[in-house]
Design a protein around this motif. Structure first.
Motif, PDB file in Angstrom:
ATOM      1  N   ILE A  40      31.393  -0.746  31.802  1.00  0.00           N
ATOM      2  CA  ILE A  40      32.615  -1.439  31.379  1.00  0.00           C
ATOM      3  C   ILE A  40      32.349  -2.902  31.084  1.00  0.00           C
ATOM      4  O   ILE A  40      32.841  -3.493  30.532  1.00  0.00           O
ATOM      5  N   TYR A  41      31.237  -3.339  31.655  1.00  0.00           N
ATOM      6  CA  TYR A  41      30.758  -4.544  31.446  1.00  0.00           C
ATOM      7  C   TYR A  41      29.360  -4.858  30.566  1.00  0.00           C
ATOM      8  O   TYR A  41      28.711  -5.882  30.401  1.00  0.00           O
ATOM      9  N   ILE A  44      23.228  -2.771  31.885  1.00  0.00           N
ATOM     10  CA  ILE A  44      21.800  -3.110  31.685  1.00  0.00           C
ATOM     11  C   ILE A  44      21.006  -1.864  31.139  1.00  0.00           C
ATOM     12  O   ILE A  44      21.002  -1.075  31.315  1.00  0.00           O
ATOM     13  N   TYR A  48      21.014   3.531  34.925  1.00  0.00           N
ATOM     14  CA  TYR A  48      22.041   4.614  35.035  1.00  0.00           C
ATOM     15  C   TYR A  48      22.695   5.007  36.268  1.00  0.00           C
ATOM     16  O   TYR A  48      21.977   4.862  37.226  1.00  0.00           O
ATOM     17  N   ASP A  49      23.860   5.651  36.127  1.00  0.00           N
ATOM     18  CA  ASP A  49      24.414   6.238  37.357  1.00  0.00           C
ATOM     19  C   ASP A  49      24.385   7.677  37.113  1.00  0.00           C
ATOM     20  O   ASP A  49      24.572   8.141  36.015  1.00  0.00           O
ATOM     21  N   LEU A  50      24.302   8.140  38.223  1.00  0.00           N
ATOM     22  CA  LEU A  50      24.364   9.822  38.091  1.00  0.00           C
ATOM     23  C   LEU A  50      25.749  10.380  38.553  1.00  0.00           C
ATOM     24  O   LEU A  50      26.323   9.767  39.402  1.00  0.00           O
ATOM     25  N   LYS A 211      14.248   5.365  45.873  1.00  0.00           N
ATOM     26  CA  LYS A 211      14.243   4.415  44.821  1.00  0.00           C
ATOM     27  C   LYS A 211      13.005   3.513  44.360  1.00  0.00           C
ATOM     28  O   LYS A 211      12.345   2.867  45.566  1.00  0.00           O
ATOM     29  N   GLU A 228      15.197   1.794  37.121  1.00  0.00           N
ATOM     30  CA  GLU A 228      15.393   2.165  38.456  1.00  0.00           C
ATOM     31  C   GLU A 228      15.739   3.499  38.756  1.00  0.00           C
ATOM     32  O   GLU A 228      16.324   4.362  37.877  1.00  0.00           O
TER      33      GLU A 228
ATOM     34  N   LEU B  81      29.027  10.145  43.533  1.00  0.00           N
ATOM     35  CA  LEU B  81      28.439   9.595  42.637  1.00  0.00           C
ATOM     36  C   LEU B  81      27.025   8.799  43.320  1.00  0.00           C
ATOM     37  O   LEU B  81      26.839   8.772  44.387  1.00  0.00           O
ATOM     38  N   ASP B  82      26.092   8.642  42.337  1.00  0.00           N
ATOM     39  CA  ASP B  82      24.788   8.187  42.850  1.00  0.00           C
ATOM     40  C   ASP B  82      24.547   7.132  41.598  1.00  0.00           C
ATOM     41  O   ASP B  82      23.858   7.418  40.830  1.00  0.00           O
ATOM     42  N   GLY B  83      24.906   6.023  42.067  1.00  0.00           N
ATOM     43  CA  GLY B  83      25.012   4.829  41.185  1.00  0.00           C
ATOM     44  C   GLY B  83      23.712   4.031  41.412  1.00  0.00           C
ATOM     45  O   GLY B  83      23.115   4.030  42.315  1.00  0.00           O
ATOM     46  N   SER B  84      23.519   3.069  40.557  1.00  0.00           N
ATOM     47  CA  SER B  84      22.314   1.959  40.557  1.00  0.00           C
ATOM     48  C   SER B  84      22.654   0.941  41.491  1.00  0.00           C
ATOM     49  O   SER B  84      23.668   0.616  41.808  1.00  0.00           O
ATOM     50  N   THR B  85      21.617   0.435  41.977  1.00  0.00           N
ATOM     51  CA  THR B  85      21.688  -0.565  42.962  1.00  0.00           C
ATOM     52  C   THR B  85      21.491  -1.925  42.316  1.00  0.00           C
ATOM     53  O   THR B  85      21.812  -2.850  42.888  1.00  0.00           O
ATOM     54  N   ILE B  86      21.016  -2.155  41.062  1.00  0.00           N
ATOM     55  CA  ILE B  86      21.059  -3.162  40.134  1.00  0.00           C
ATOM     56  C   ILE B  86      22.491  -3.138  39.446  1.00  0.00           C
ATOM     57  O   ILE B  86      22.387  -2.284  38.804  1.00  0.00           O
ATOM     58  N   LEU B  87      23.118  -4.220  39.681  1.00  0.00           N
ATOM     59  CA  LEU B  87      24.179  -4.691  38.988  1.00  0.00           C
ATOM     60  C   LEU B  87      24.322  -5.811  37.896  1.00  0.00           C
ATOM     61  O   LEU B  87      23.737  -6.642  38.611  1.00  0.00           O
ATOM     62  N   PRO B  88      24.640  -5.810  36.648  1.00  0.00           N
ATOM     63  CA  PRO B  88      24.629  -6.902  36.142  1.00  0.00           C
ATOM     64  C   PRO B  88      25.608  -8.073  36.336  1.00  0.00           C
ATOM     65  O   PRO B  88      26.460  -7.916  37.313  1.00  0.00           O
ATOM     66  N   ALA B  91      29.376  -7.825  36.173  1.00  0.00           N
ATOM     67  CA  ALA B  91      30.081  -7.091  37.084  1.00  0.00           C
ATOM     68  C   ALA B  91      30.361  -7.706  38.529  1.00  0.00           C
ATOM     69  O   ALA B  91      31.414  -7.534  39.108  1.00  0.00           O
ATOM     70  N   ASP B 186      30.022   0.143  42.123  1.00  0.00           N
ATOM     71  CA  ASP B 186      29.708   1.269  41.247  1.00  0.00           C
ATOM     72  C   ASP B 186      30.977   2.444  40.962  1.00  0.00           C
ATOM     73  O   ASP B 186      31.147   2.837  39.812  1.00  0.00           O
ATOM     74  N   MET B 189      33.813   0.770  38.978  1.00  0.00           N
ATOM     75  CA  MET B 189      33.391   0.840  37.472  1.00  0.00           C
ATOM     76  C   MET B 189      33.235   2.014  36.877  1.00  0.00           C
ATOM     77  O   MET B 189      33.649   2.258  35.503  1.00  0.00           O
ATOM     78  N   ASP B 190      32.866   3.016  37.502  1.00  0.00           N
ATOM     79  CA  ASP B 190      32.776   4.572  37.120  1.00  0.00           C
ATOM     80  C   ASP B 190      34.077   5.388  37.037  1.00  0.00           C
ATOM     81  O   ASP B 190      34.303   6.591  36.995  1.00  0.00           O
ATOM     82  N   VAL B 194      34.642   9.399  35.959  1.00  0.00           N
ATOM     83  CA  VAL B 194      34.423  10.463  36.975  1.00  0.00           C
ATOM     84  C   VAL B 194      35.888  11.133  36.867  1.00  0.00           C
ATOM     85  O   VAL B 194      35.916  12.403  36.857  1.00  0.00           O
TER      86      VAL B 194
END
Lengths: 520, 520
Positions: A40-41, A44, A48-50, A211, A228, B81-88, B91, B186, B189-190, B194
């Motif tokens: 939504i922003y 990067i 990705y998110d799973l 990770k 990542e 959910l298995d989201g990223s640890t790096i966020l822009p 966000a 995460d 935002m998702d 979902v």
């Protein structure tokens, strides 16, 4: 949404418009396997998110791997470590990543675009430039008058770009640190602590799942080249005099594996050799039985996850692709619609890492055996998780058997959802019994979903589309005779079983203890 | 090494010299629960690796949590959910973390030390300063003439320090991003992705397990305040008109829980109120049944992991400790030798996060229900993993029952090793049978160790010291009658069982399906 939209395109229409990669990627996005992170922003690139189904697949993959490569390994045993992702400057300076974990880049002097210099040359000229210096790459760019592929602007000289992501930890400027580029370095640094605390004797392994991060210059191809990602790595520590004796090699010695040898690559051949693990060892194509053991286990493992035997092989890496200290590297490469991609790297790292950390840290990481100080040799299999998930998606994807919808033929153990429970129609008492059945399965630890929306055919299609192996239908016979109908995804055959036996039957089907056909 | 060294200090000697925290920490370090990360290079304060036993405990804890709070939850269902640890940047600017995720700091103008201003004031003056502005804190420091506790130097004004770790992603300067300070963002935002991909109807939850990062100014107390840590979080999304109806609350309504209310805290009381979940709800001490449901489940969960009921409670956070939008926050606090520590935060976040992300991103995150656009309300339980591990270590630690060694009374499901297999003496055929028994247990998926070094008593002690619930001894009766002796860690009683029944008996003991006493 797929599976129900009236305006949905037919399988044939989709095939004519989109590549296989794009069809799978679109499906994965819509059905909750993978989303761009922080979408939504704008997100990067390469992060990705799973989603719920991707996360379940990842958990299933990790659990299958942990059982097969860690928990059930008796001799040598394998211990698991859960180390930090942030490592101090000194550690990565010592490991060589600060100086050598780089890619060559060029910038366009006009539009400022930054590119991988090696990719530009390979794409423009078809030349193989692995292992060349920045000066050599610059010379090739100049001699061939290469320009920016986007704007035709002139290019800078080639420089090197470090792929590690830096962080500053602590207040007042902070301590320089990096996100780890591989999980292996935690293992080497903790080697002595693990050995002492577990009273471990050589040979033994240390595994780690977690990770890692690489600041890729141009992330691409969905989950294949990302910034990542999750690794599952094992460092197997071996007495240097015992590198020729693996105590459990006999268990896999007759496993057939496929290797693309260095000789074959020099001759430009694409079709790998096939032999048993022990034959490759006897012919000295594999350096030791530890390497052979892992190649055999990986061959078994990936087949069990749905990647066909003939669709992957091990490539013996060429000398220019391999660090100077390596005793032999073998990448597991999978054939995909987007080319051959590596999903496991197997490296005979000799004693380089431990020796090097001993020298740089001044700490003794050797083990005393009979009064002698031993620095173990290391064989390392290093598995990529997200890449493997994409390979499984592509190799389990089916669209040719005339059902009118696409489906995933996931082996039950990797399937994110094991069974779909549905009332024949959305009416009491069917919905009530169906929901209770769903509840019972869930409380027994089965990953199941409930669906009462749309026709039974639509619901089967939605289940197939995400690879649910079994559908359980509650109908009027359930009310009368307490039976349920199990539908098999692969054969689309159905059978009626007692509702009281359902949990046991599903568990047996999913574990592979019985075949669906025997229930007919 | 502990457990066998001749010069080892007695339990009594250790107790007189070291705090409980230090005794456990030393043991955890020597027996492979936790190591400082990158220790051979001096490491980074507040960053740790979990060793083989700590990693197993973490896996066990995560698996127990996932089963209890995610997989077996029927209504509402919970997706993972298995989201990223790096966020822009965008966000975390939107979420408020960039502006508000800060701690107040002061620097010593002489020795340059950086300190938490609130901790300095609390430690020096015993004042409670939560929620005060930097200006207010500066005034208190000046009025009380506080100086550097190390060198007595003068102090700077109080400033704010952001606790997020920044990274630059991509080439050429890169995109500004941060390591996530919590997994929750995460999920928000998702949320829409979902909901759509899983065709989810309110209420439903989204869970996430993974690393988060906080650049703590002064990490301390081992695993309690660290910079890289693991969270298990759930955001439960609820129709605002249905916040008063939790479809499964009836299952936990009679569970007794302990809450330290705001009224009690104002009166300076320390002993929490005890009532059932539904009584707290009726008295409006809890804001809704979703919050009550989680408090009840957490009470059940932590008892099952070995933290006694009377050693933890929920504290209703005071208004100044709570964000303005909160509908009520309840921290699960555990009593430890180092004070009361929070291991779960439960927050009624209302619809703040979703509304805020809608506003900042311009994307519609609402759900259409009967033609109306609904922004769900959110109740969030947020669990810390490493802190919980330390709490379990401390509350399971035993040193008072005269065995002459310390031991951990871990419940079997959290114990890193479930059984220790040992030959009575290190002689054939005992060692061979013992190793084969060990192998059989391992192949059946039990986490077991083998030990043939030292006397049986020493080996029992080593097993107790890391909390192994059962020892399995192979003796001459095994050779004659194919029986083995099982020793129970807690009672130190022994019983003889058929070797062929061992796998089944151990599984039943570990799952709690039978009591050891019934085997006597």
């Amino acid at each position: 949404m797929s599976g129900e939209s009236k305006s949905k395109k037919s399988v044939a229409e989709q095939r004519s418009e989109k590549s296989l990669f794009d069809r799978i990627w679109t499906l994965a996005y819509h059905r909750g396997f993978v989303f761009p992170s922080a979408e939504i922003y704008g997100g990067i690139a390469g992060i990705y998110d799973l989603g719920p189904l991707g996360a379940k697949m990842k958990n299933n993959l990790i659990q299958a791997w942990r059982e097969f490569f860690v928990l059930k390994e008796v001799n040598p045993p394998v211990y698991e470590l859960d180390g930090s992702t942030i490592l101090p400057y000194e550690a990565l300076k010592a490991s060589g990543h600060l100086d050598s974990f780089t890619d060559p880049t060029v910038n366009c002097l006009k539009c400022k675009k930054v590119m991988r210099a090696d990719h530009l040359i390979e794409d423009s000229l078809g030349l193989y430039v692995e292992g060349m210096t920045p000066e050599q790459l610059t010379r090739i760019i100049r001699e061939n008058r290469l320009v920016c592929p986007e704007c035709k602007g002139d290019l800078s000289d080639v420089s090197v770009f470090n792929l590690m992501l830096g962080v500053k930890v602590g207040p007042a400027g902070g301590q320089t640190a990096f996100l780890r580029p591989e999980t292996a370095q935690d293992i080497f640094m903790d080697f002595k602590r693990v050995q002492q605390s577990m009273r471990a004797k050589l040979p033994f392994g240390i595994a780690q799942i977690g990770k890692s991060y690489r600041n890729e210059i141009s992330p691409r191809q969905g989950l294949i080249r990302i910034r990542e990602f999750t690794q599952m790595e094992i460092e197997m520590f071996i007495h240097p005099k015992e590198i020729g004796n693996h105590p459990s090699f006999y268990m896999v010695k007759d496993t057939k594996i496929r290797i693309l040898t260095r000789e074959q690559q020099k001759r430009g051949e694409k079709e790998p050799l096939e032999m048993t693990a022990s034959e490759f060892l006897e012919r000295n194509i594999l350096p030791n039985p530890y390497m052979a053991y892992y190649l055999a286990k990986e061959t078994i493992f990936y087949q069990s996850l749905g990647i066909p035997y003939e669709k992957f092989h091990f490539r013996h890496m060429m000398p220019e692709e391999t660090p100077f200290y390596s005793g032999g590297n073998f990448d597991l490469e999978v054939e995909l619609s987007i080319g051959r991609k590596e999903i496991v790297g197997n490296a005979y790292r000799t004693n380089y890492d431990l020796s090097n950390h001993m020298k740089k840290s001044g700490k003794d990481l050797s083990i005393s055996i009979d009064g002698e100080k031993i620095i173990p040799e290391v064989v390392e299999p290093s598995f990529g998780v997200e890449r493997a998930i994409y390979c499984i998606l592509e190799h389990c994807f089916r669209e040719d058997d005339g059902r009118g919808w696409t489906w995933f033929q996931f082996p039950p153990k990797i399937a994110p959802v094991k069974a779909l429970v549905l009332p024949l129609v959305r009416k009491e008492p069917l919905t009530d019994i169906a929901f209770k059945t769903y509840e019972t399965l869930k409380k027994n630890g089965l990953e199941v979903e409930y669906d009462d929306r749309g026709s039974v055919g639509k619901r089967y299609a939605r289940g197939d589309e995400i690879g649910i192996p079994y559908c359980v239908t509650i109908d009027y016979d359930t009310v009368k005779a307490n039976t349920v109908t199990i539908r098999d995804r692969d054969s689309r055959k159905q059978t009626v079983v007692k509702r009281d036996d359902l949990v046991e039957i599903l568990f047996k089907l999913i574990c592979g203890n019985i075949e669906f056909n025997t229930l007919l």
